[in-house]
Design a protein around this motif. Structure first.
Motif, short mmCIF file in Angstrom:
data_model
loop_
_atom_site.label_atom_id
_atom_site.label_comp_id
_atom_site.label_asym_id
_atom_site.label_seq_id
_atom_site.Cartn_x
_atom_site.Cartn_y
_atom_site.Cartn_z
N LYS A 68 2.06 -11.16 -10.17
CA LYS A 68 0.86 -11.85 -10.67
C LYS A 68 0.13 -12.56 -9.55
CE LYS A 68 2.54 -12.45 -15.41
NZ LYS A 68 3.00 -13.41 -16.45
N THR A 69 0.87 -12.95 -8.52
CA THR A 69 0.27 -13.61 -7.36
C THR A 69 -0.12 -12.60 -6.28
OG1 THR A 69 1.58 -15.60 -7.76
CG2 THR A 69 0.63 -15.34 -5.56
N TYR A 70 0.78 -11.65 -6.00
CA TYR A 70 0.60 -10.77 -4.84
C TYR A 70 0.21 -9.34 -5.20
CZ TYR A 70 3.04 -14.72 -2.80
OH TYR A 70 3.40 -15.99 -2.44
N THR A 71 0.15 -9.01 -6.46
CA THR A 71 -0.03 -7.66 -7.01
C THR A 71 1.25 -6.85 -6.79
OG1 THR A 71 -0.90 -6.45 -5.08
CG2 THR A 71 -2.49 -7.71 -6.42
N MET A 72 1.47 -5.87 -7.62
CA MET A 72 2.68 -5.06 -7.47
C MET A 72 2.62 -4.20 -6.21
SD MET A 72 5.63 -4.76 -8.79
CE MET A 72 5.68 -5.22 -10.53
N GLU A 73 1.42 -3.71 -5.86
CA GLU A 73 1.30 -2.94 -4.62
C GLU A 73 1.60 -3.83 -3.41
OE1 GLU A 73 0.81 0.26 -3.64
OE2 GLU A 73 1.21 0.71 -5.74
N GLY A 74 1.15 -5.08 -3.48
CA GLY A 74 1.45 -6.01 -2.39
C GLY A 74 2.93 -6.29 -2.28
N LEU A 75 3.60 -6.41 -3.42
CA LEU A 75 5.04 -6.63 -3.43
C LEU A 75 5.79 -5.42 -2.88
CD1 LEU A 75 7.32 -8.56 -4.13
CD2 LEU A 75 7.26 -7.70 -6.49
N ARG A 76 5.36 -4.22 -3.29
CA ARG A 76 5.96 -2.99 -2.74
C ARG A 76 5.83 -2.97 -1.21
NH1 ARG A 76 6.39 2.33 -5.58
NH2 ARG A 76 6.20 3.05 -3.45
N TYR A 77 4.63 -3.25 -0.73
CA TYR A 77 4.40 -3.23 0.72
C TYR A 77 5.29 -4.25 1.42
CZ TYR A 77 2.22 -3.84 5.26
OH TYR A 77 2.02 -3.94 6.61
N PHE A 78 5.38 -5.45 0.84
CA PHE A 78 6.21 -6.49 1.45
C PHE A 78 7.67 -6.05 1.55
CE2 PHE A 78 9.21 -9.96 0.88
CZ PHE A 78 8.93 -10.74 1.99
N LEU A 79 8.20 -5.49 0.47
CA LEU A 79 9.61 -5.10 0.46
C LEU A 79 9.89 -4.02 1.51
CD1 LEU A 79 10.28 -5.03 -3.39
CD2 LEU A 79 11.11 -6.72 -1.75
N LEU A 80 8.98 -3.04 1.63
CA LEU A 80 9.19 -1.97 2.61
C LEU A 80 8.91 -2.44 4.03
CD1 LEU A 80 7.61 1.06 0.71
CD2 LEU A 80 10.03 0.76 1.27
N ARG A 81 7.93 -3.31 4.18
CA ARG A 81 7.55 -3.78 5.53
C ARG A 81 8.57 -4.76 6.10
NH1 ARG A 81 7.06 -5.09 9.85
NH2 ARG A 81 5.23 -5.40 11.18
N GLU A 82 9.05 -5.67 5.26
CA GLU A 82 9.91 -6.73 5.75
C GLU A 82 11.40 -6.45 5.55
OE1 GLU A 82 8.93 -9.36 7.47
OE2 GLU A 82 6.86 -8.65 7.37
N GLY A 83 11.74 -5.56 4.64
CA GLY A 83 13.14 -5.27 4.39
C GLY A 83 13.79 -4.52 5.55
N VAL A 84 15.00 -4.93 5.91
CA VAL A 84 15.76 -4.27 6.97
C VAL A 84 17.10 -3.86 6.35
CG1 VAL A 84 16.82 -4.49 9.24
CG2 VAL A 84 14.68 -5.69 8.73
N ALA A 85 17.36 -2.58 6.30
CA ALA A 85 18.51 -2.09 5.54
C ALA A 85 19.83 -2.66 6.04
CB ALA A 85 18.55 -0.57 5.58
N HIS A 86 19.96 -2.86 7.35
CA HIS A 86 21.27 -3.23 7.89
C HIS A 86 21.56 -4.72 7.82
CE1 HIS A 86 19.37 -4.74 11.55
NE2 HIS A 86 18.68 -3.61 11.62
N SER A 87 20.59 -5.54 7.39
CA SER A 87 20.86 -6.98 7.27
C SER A 87 20.06 -7.57 6.12
CB SER A 87 20.52 -7.71 8.58
OG SER A 87 19.14 -7.56 8.89
N ASP A 88 20.55 -8.68 5.58
CA ASP A 88 19.91 -9.32 4.44
C ASP A 88 18.53 -9.83 4.80
OD1 ASP A 88 22.17 -8.82 2.95
OD2 ASP A 88 22.98 -10.85 3.13
N GLY A 89 17.63 -9.78 3.82
CA GLY A 89 16.28 -10.32 3.99
C GLY A 89 16.17 -11.65 3.27
N SER A 90 15.62 -12.66 3.95
CA SER A 90 15.49 -13.98 3.31
C SER A 90 14.08 -14.53 3.49
CB SER A 90 16.50 -14.97 3.91
OG SER A 90 16.29 -15.08 5.31
N LYS A 91 13.14 -13.68 3.88
CA LYS A 91 11.79 -14.16 4.14
C LYS A 91 10.99 -14.39 2.86
CE LYS A 91 11.43 -11.95 8.67
NZ LYS A 91 10.67 -11.02 9.50
#
Length: 362
Positions: free
Chosen positions: A333-356
């Motif tokens: 509702k704040t970032y749009t679902m497309e924005g959330l998708r982009y964030f998860l793929l852009r900032e997510g790192v498979a080999h370590s936990d994401g806390s951003k």
């Protein structure tokens, strides 16, 4: 970072046979979906989107869905004071709605309470039994209800103040359980599973291959694959023995076969999966139990497991019990679902936990 992720997608797709089969884990309905669940689905969907661009005429199957059996589901429904079937319907629908809103282009959404899945589980069980991989035995050990598994002493820690034992991996409490179960001869298949892992490229990122090899460096005990019906009634009955129900993890893993038509022979056109995306907390079940079950049934294990780490809040894994879950619908509702998708793929790192994520939502 984006270049590295595109190269990962290209590697999966370059290995693709025709047709292409990718799976998310199926998600346990003891709680509503959070962004960690969406992360698994978005990764799998991104792999499939790239594959569609690369080979638009190729037949492609993306399976996701919900895991709806076991003690935790019984307890969750009881806590909500609703019938178990209604509880499963409600939570499963929420997963379906979130994935639809996020544009996850799955070709199947499977529920383990469906008739087609119960048929597949019964056939798979009978195959294991006919091939003499299952036997009945009295069994006792430390059982973790939250993790739906028995644990050895080396997998526990003792809180001396409360004299309570907890799982080292998950932190959940365990209880001593004695019962008669059906057992799967996992110990006989350790060398086969090890051979599968050591072929290289089976487990990605590489750090999780090392973790799996460490697990396999110790002798594997046989694993209990049933529970007494009087303790776990919300489950699939063991074929020809109504006093036992099928262990939720054996039941759940078979969904990947159910989705492509097993036990009908048509499933073989999609088997084995090209890539199965999972979270690191279920590596043991997908990296040891699952290939062992398949090898025992005379089937080929998946070509590859892609294992991702967790999204955390203030350094802790999201958990309903900790009340630190980020709802993707609220975030969108704040970032749009497309924005959330982009964030998860852009900032997510498979080999370590994401806390951003906590920084983004501040």
């Amino acid at each position: 970072m984006l270049t590295n992720k595109l190269n990962t997608f290209r590697r999966y797709c370059a290995q693709a046979s025709n047709p292409f089969y990718a799976t998310t884990p199926i998600f346990y309905v003891n709680a509503a979906p959070h962004i960690g669940h969406l992360y698994s689905a978005v990764i799998t969907d991104a792999i499939c989107r790239y594959q569609r661009l690369r080979q638009p005429e190729q037949s492609l199957h993306l399976c996701t869905g919900t895991d709806e059996h076991g003690t935790k589901i019984q307890q969750a429904a009881s806590a909500q004071a609703v019938p178990v079937a209604q509880y499963c319907d409600d939570i499963s629908a929420r997963y379906r709605e979130v994935f639809a809103e996020a544009g996850i282009a799955n070709t199947d959404f499977i529920r383990t309470t469906e008739g087609r899945h119960k048929q597949a589980v019964a056939q798979f069980w009978r195959t294991l039994n006919a091939r003499e991989h299952i036997y009945s035995a009295a069994y006792s050990g430390w059982y973790c209800v939250s993790d739906e598994t028995f644990l050895t002493d080396s997998q526990l820690r003792l809180d001396t103040a409360s004299n309570t034992r907890f799982s080292l991996e998950s932190g959940h409490p365990v209880e001593w359980t004695e019962e008669t179960n059906y057992m799967f001869r996992l110990s006989n298949l350790q060398d086969d599973v090890l051979h599968w892992v050591k072929q290289g490229g089976r487990i990605r990122p590489g750090k999780f291959e090392k973790i799996l090899l460490d697990m396999l460096s110790e002798p594997l005990p046989d694993v209990s694959v049933s529970r007494p019906t009087n303790r776990v009634h919300w489950a699939i009955p063991v074929p020809d023995d109504d006093s036992q129900t099928v262990y939720v993890w054996l039941d759940a893993l078979i969904n990947y076969l159910t989705s492509v038509g097993y036990p009908d022979e048509k499933f073989r056109s999609y088997w084995p999966p090209n890539v199965q995306v999972i979270g690191k907390d279920i590596l043991k079940f997908h990296g040891i139990y699952w290939p062992a079950f398949l090898i025992a049934a005379g089937l080929e294990p998946p070509q590859q497991l892609f294992v991702h780490s967790h999204w955390t809040v203030d350094g802790q894994k999201m958990s309903k019990s900790k009340q630190n879950v980020v709802d993707p619908v609220v975030a969108a509702k704040t970032y749009t679902m497309e924005g959330l998708r982009y964030f998860l793929l852009r900032e997510g790192v498979a080999h370590s936990d994401g806390s951003k994520y906590t920084q983004v939502t501040d």
